[in-house]
Motif scaffolding. Structure first.
Motif, short mmCIF file in Angstrom:
data_model
loop_
_atom_site.label_atom_id
_atom_site.label_comp_id
_atom_site.label_asym_id
_atom_site.label_seq_id
_atom_site.Cartn_x
_atom_site.Cartn_y
_atom_site.Cartn_z
N LYS A 77 13.19 29.29 12.66
CA LYS A 77 11.86 29.34 12.05
C LYS A 77 11.03 28.18 12.60
CE LYS A 77 12.81 32.77 9.31
NZ LYS A 77 12.25 34.09 9.55
N PRO A 78 9.70 28.37 12.65
CA PRO A 78 8.85 27.27 13.07
C PRO A 78 9.11 26.06 12.17
CG PRO A 78 7.60 29.28 12.93
CD PRO A 78 8.95 29.57 12.35
N VAL A 79 9.32 24.93 12.81
CA VAL A 79 9.61 23.74 12.03
C VAL A 79 8.29 23.03 11.76
CG1 VAL A 79 10.83 21.56 12.01
CG2 VAL A 79 11.86 23.56 13.11
N VAL A 80 7.84 23.10 10.56
CA VAL A 80 6.58 22.48 10.18
C VAL A 80 6.88 21.45 9.10
CG1 VAL A 80 4.26 22.84 9.32
CG2 VAL A 80 5.37 24.63 10.68
N GLU A 81 6.69 20.21 9.46
CA GLU A 81 6.91 19.17 8.47
C GLU A 81 5.79 19.21 7.45
OE1 GLU A 81 7.31 15.57 10.73
OE2 GLU A 81 8.92 16.43 11.95
N ASN A 122 -4.46 35.99 12.72
CA ASN A 122 -5.02 34.80 12.10
C ASN A 122 -4.05 33.62 12.12
OD1 ASN A 122 -7.43 36.14 11.34
ND2 ASN A 122 -6.25 37.19 9.76
N GLY A 123 -3.10 33.66 13.04
CA GLY A 123 -2.17 32.53 13.14
C GLY A 123 -2.86 31.31 13.72
N THR A 124 -2.13 30.21 13.75
CA THR A 124 -2.63 28.98 14.36
C THR A 124 -2.03 28.89 15.76
OG1 THR A 124 -2.61 28.00 12.16
CG2 THR A 124 -2.84 26.51 14.04
N ILE A 125 -2.91 28.84 16.76
CA ILE A 125 -2.47 28.92 18.15
C ILE A 125 -2.72 27.58 18.85
CG2 ILE A 125 -2.87 30.06 20.35
CD1 ILE A 125 -3.74 32.52 18.56
N THR A 203 -6.08 25.12 8.25
CA THR A 203 -6.10 24.66 6.87
C THR A 203 -4.70 24.24 6.43
OG1 THR A 203 -7.87 26.22 6.39
CG2 THR A 203 -6.71 25.29 4.50
N GLY A 204 -4.59 23.04 5.91
CA GLY A 204 -3.31 22.56 5.39
C GLY A 204 -2.36 22.08 6.47
N ILE A 205 -2.82 22.06 7.73
CA ILE A 205 -1.95 21.62 8.82
C ILE A 205 -2.50 20.30 9.37
CG2 ILE A 205 -1.08 22.17 11.12
CD1 ILE A 205 -1.42 25.13 10.39
N LYS A 206 -1.70 19.26 9.29
CA LYS A 206 -2.12 17.98 9.86
C LYS A 206 -1.71 17.96 11.32
CE LYS A 206 -1.97 13.00 9.35
NZ LYS A 206 -1.37 11.84 8.68
N LEU A 207 -2.69 17.75 12.17
CA LEU A 207 -2.45 17.80 13.62
C LEU A 207 -2.11 16.40 14.14
CD1 LEU A 207 -5.48 20.07 14.56
CD2 LEU A 207 -3.13 20.79 14.11
#
Ligand SMILES: [Ca+2]
Ligand SMILES: [Ca+2]
Length: 257
Positions: A77-81, A122-125, A203-207
């Motif tokens: 799975k995508p690892v998103v902290e 609508n994913g984040t690319i 939204t909700g993703i810290k880059l």
């Protein structure tokens, strides 16, 4: 008479009980045959051939392993902290428009399209690289009455620009009379100093510092459409422009919606 010799004591019974040899656990739980002899296995099992017992055991092991394999979590799975995305750990992603027919472009005009508007979903690319190719074929030679004309070459220019410091601009390129012509350009986001350009929902993703939101524009310039001519040049047939096909390919990473 000592207390041990008292006739009221169950001395004989105690002696008989102690005289019996103690049974081991194996003996206590052994199966007995009709003559009272112990048997190594359950009588019913003894009647089954050894090969069949091995087969049943093998099937049971296969079933257990299969159940474990099916229920085991599969795929990374995508690892998103929680508050920071590690893009390098995301799944690789790529997209291609395929060869797509573009609209007719009038001579001297430009068509611009934002990449974000073309990519479905609508994913984040997280874009790493964009390749664009256009191909065109000028119209067939025309004629006026008996006089054949030759459709002179058309000239296109292909450009990619972005909201960050990456861009590409081809030379102005013309087809050879009667032949199709292709122009290809690409951009590597790494040339900007960032590793990824992000489009889509953040939204909700810290880059991280290696990532920036933005967009890519693909721009087609229809520079000149050479007219249909002949020599001596008395009358010409105007060439108004040309259509083209375009293929766009993007690679990077993605967080599905
Ligand atoms: Ca032409
Ligand atoms: Ca043309």
């Amino acid at each position: 008479m000592s207390p041990d010799e008292s006739p009221t004591e169950p001395q004989i019974d105690v002696g008989e009980a102690e005289a019996k040899p103690k049974k081991s656990m194996k003996e206590r739980f052994a199966f007995l045959d009709k003559s009272g002899e112990s048997m190594d296995k359950v009588p019913g099992v003894n009647k089954i051939p050894r090969s069949a017992r091995v087969l049943v055991l093998l099937i049971a092991v296969i079933l257990i392993v299969s159940v474990i394999a099916i229920s085991w979590p599969s795929g990374d799975k995508p690892v998103v902290e929680p508050d920071h995305v590690d893009v390098t750990k995301l799944e690789d992603w790529s997209w291609s428009s395929g060869s797509t027919q573009g609209d007719f472009l009038n001579e001297g005009t430009t068509f611009t399209q934002a990449l974000a508007s073309m990519i479905e979903g609508n994913g984040t690319i997280f874009i790493e690289r964009v390749d664009v190719t256009i191909t065109w074929q000028d119209e067939p030679d025309g004629s006026i009455g008996p006089r054949q004309k030759q459709n002179q070459p058309d000239t296109f220019q292909l450009e990619i620009n972005s909201t960050i410091n990456v861009s590409a601009m081809s030379e102005e390129m013309s087809n050879t009379h009667g032949a199709s012509q292709t122009i290809s350009v690409f951009v590597d986001i790494a040339d900007s100093g960032y590793d990824y350009l992000v489009i889509g929902n953040t939204t909700g993703i810290k880059l991280g510092e290696d990532v920036t939101p933005g967009d890519i524009n693909i721009i087609i310039h229809m520079i000149v459409a050479g007219d249909h001519t002949s020599s001596p040049q008395i009358l010409i047939i105007n060439d108004f422009g040309n259509d083209y096909t375009i293929e766009i390919s993007v690679t990077g990473k993605m967080i599905p919606e």
